[in-house]
Design an enzyme around this catalytic site. Structure first.
Site, mmCIF file in Angstrom:
data_model
loop_
_atom_site.group_PDB
_atom_site.id
_atom_site.type_symbol
_atom_site.label_atom_id
_atom_site.label_comp_id
_atom_site.label_asym_id
_atom_site.label_seq_id
_atom_site.Cartn_x
_atom_site.Cartn_y
_atom_site.Cartn_z
ATOM 1 N N GLY A 78 -4.248 1.735 -5.553
ATOM 2 C CA GLY A 78 -4.016 1.182 -4.228
ATOM 3 C C GLY A 78 -5.252 0.875 -3.398
ATOM 4 O O GLY A 78 -5.257 -0.049 -2.604
ATOM 5 N N GLU A 94 -9.139 6.004 0.510
ATOM 6 C CA GLU A 94 -7.715 5.895 0.162
ATOM 7 C C GLU A 94 -7.098 4.686 0.858
ATOM 8 O O GLU A 94 -7.525 4.297 1.938
ATOM 9 C CB GLU A 94 -6.978 7.158 0.641
ATOM 10 C CG GLU A 94 -6.876 8.255 -0.400
ATOM 11 C CD GLU A 94 -5.774 7.987 -1.416
ATOM 12 O OE1 GLU A 94 -5.381 6.817 -1.610
ATOM 13 O OE2 GLU A 94 -5.312 8.967 -2.021
ATOM 14 N N ASP A 95 -6.060 4.142 0.256
ATOM 15 C CA ASP A 95 -5.302 3.071 0.899
ATOM 16 C C ASP A 95 -4.394 3.640 1.984
ATOM 17 O O ASP A 95 -4.350 3.151 3.106
ATOM 18 C CB ASP A 95 -4.483 2.281 -0.135
ATOM 19 C CG ASP A 95 -3.694 3.189 -1.076
ATOM 20 O OD1 ASP A 95 -3.883 4.427 -1.050
ATOM 21 O OD2 ASP A 95 -2.879 2.664 -1.850
ATOM 22 N N ASP A 118 0.195 9.585 3.052
ATOM 23 C CA ASP A 118 1.609 9.705 3.396
ATOM 24 C C ASP A 118 1.918 11.204 3.550
ATOM 25 O O ASP A 118 1.600 11.792 4.579
ATOM 26 C CB ASP A 118 2.377 9.022 2.253
ATOM 27 C CG ASP A 118 3.858 8.879 2.492
ATOM 28 O OD1 ASP A 118 4.245 8.450 3.578
ATOM 29 O OD2 ASP A 118 4.638 9.187 1.579
ATOM 30 N N ASP A 161 1.678 -1.306 -3.309
ATOM 31 C CA ASP A 161 2.687 -1.974 -4.128
ATOM 32 C C ASP A 161 4.079 -1.398 -3.953
ATOM 33 O O ASP A 161 4.257 -0.265 -3.499
ATOM 34 C CB ASP A 161 2.330 -1.821 -5.604
ATOM 35 C CG ASP A 161 2.532 -0.392 -6.101
ATOM 36 O OD1 ASP A 161 1.961 0.532 -5.489
ATOM 37 O OD2 ASP A 161 3.295 -0.190 -7.070
HETATM 38 P P1 IMP Z 1 0.897 10.952 -0.581
HETATM 39 O O1 IMP Z 1 0.408 11.721 -1.767
HETATM 40 O O2 IMP Z 1 2.331 11.254 -0.259
HETATM 41 O O3 IMP Z 1 0.012 11.098 0.637
HETATM 42 O O4 IMP Z 1 0.961 9.427 -0.941
HETATM 43 C C1 IMP Z 1 0.031 8.910 -1.754
HETATM 44 C C2 IMP Z 1 0.401 7.642 -2.466
HETATM 45 O O5 IMP Z 1 1.768 7.224 -2.319
HETATM 46 C C3 IMP Z 1 -0.403 6.533 -1.881
HETATM 47 O O6 IMP Z 1 -1.723 6.531 -2.377
HETATM 48 C C4 IMP Z 1 0.396 5.346 -2.321
HETATM 49 O O7 IMP Z 1 0.058 5.022 -3.638
HETATM 50 C C5 IMP Z 1 1.817 5.818 -2.247
HETATM 51 N N1 IMP Z 1 2.439 5.407 -0.966
HETATM 52 C C6 IMP Z 1 2.675 6.160 0.132
HETATM 53 N N2 IMP Z 1 3.264 5.444 1.103
HETATM 54 C C7 IMP Z 1 3.390 4.186 0.611
HETATM 55 C C8 IMP Z 1 3.933 2.960 1.153
HETATM 56 O O8 IMP Z 1 4.413 2.849 2.306
HETATM 57 N N3 IMP Z 1 3.879 1.870 0.338
HETATM 58 C C9 IMP Z 1 3.367 1.904 -0.921
HETATM 59 N N4 IMP Z 1 2.851 3.029 -1.470
HETATM 60 C C10 IMP Z 1 2.861 4.156 -0.703
HETATM 61 MG MG MG Z 2 -3.132 5.647 -3.490
#
Ligand code: IMP
Ligand code: MG
Length: 176
Positions: free
Chosen positions: A46, A100-101, A104, A160
């Site tokens: 991402g 990071e992109d 979440d 994505d």
């Molecule tokens: P986390 O580990 O929950 O913080 O989320 C990490 C990964 O989930 C990100 O690096 C993204 O690849 C994916 N992600 C979280 N939210 C979104 C979204 O709204 N759209 C697309 N990918 C997401």
């Molecule tokens: Mg990511």
């Protein structure tokens, strides 16, 4: 409106706003890492676009590294495996900036945190283009945040939906 696979998405954040957020991150990083030689660590897939942009705007010497993370890959035995690709690099005593992109829940960030601690880095900071404060369940400080967004599912600018949408230059959100 656009369609990716079975879902519809509507325009949400313009390319101009994204560029502004990236520039603001870059200004702060240039200030904080002036006369240092940071290692920029982009998290694939991402972050390929935001990492490229932030690194291009860095004015000093730096090194660049990409890692690929797979969290929650189910196995029969443990139920949770984390695979890191690209971290066969010596980061001891280095100053690392993770790019990071989106952050979440923060699960990915937590994995990176333990990983970097094991690498005996001097210090590290976290930069993310997007942050969803309502979804965040961790306490780790995020040093550079491009934009806070509501808890919507978004695509574009590297992000994505099931593989599609990374090429879009503006952000779209899932149409409810
Ligand atoms: P986390 O580990 O929950 O913080 O989320 C990490 C990964 O989930 C990100 O690096 C993204 O690849 C994916 N992600 C979280 N939210 C979104 C979204 O709204 N759209 C697309 N990918 C997401
Ligand atoms: Mg990511």
């Amino acid at each position: 409106m656009i369609r990716l696979h079975d879902l519809y998405f509507e325009p949400f954040i313009s390319e101009e706003k994204i560029q502004k957020a990236i520039s603001e991150i870059a200004v702060k990083i240039n200030r904080d890492y002036k006369d240092k030689t940071p290692v920029f660590m982009g998290v694939l897939n991402g972050a390929f676009r935001v990492a490229s942009e932030v690194i291009s705007k860095f004015e000093g010497d730096c090194e660049v590294l990409f890692v690929k993370l797979k969290s929650y890959e189910k196995t029969a035995s443990t139920g949770k495996v984390e695979t890191f690709i690209g971290l066969d690099v010596d980061l001891k005593d280095r100053e690392v900036v993770v790019i990071e992109d989106i952050i979440d829940t923060g699960n990915t960030l937590e994995s990176l945190d333990s990983l970097l601690k094991n690498k005996n880095v001097k210090n590290y900071k976290i930069a993310t283009l997007f942050f969803k404060p309502e979804a965040y369940t961790k306490h780790h400080k995020i040093d550079y945040i491009g934009m806070e967004i509501p808890n919507d599912f978004i695509v574009g600018y590297g992000l994505d939906y099931d593989g599609l949408g990374r090429n879009l230059s503006q952000i779209y959100k899932l149409k409810k």
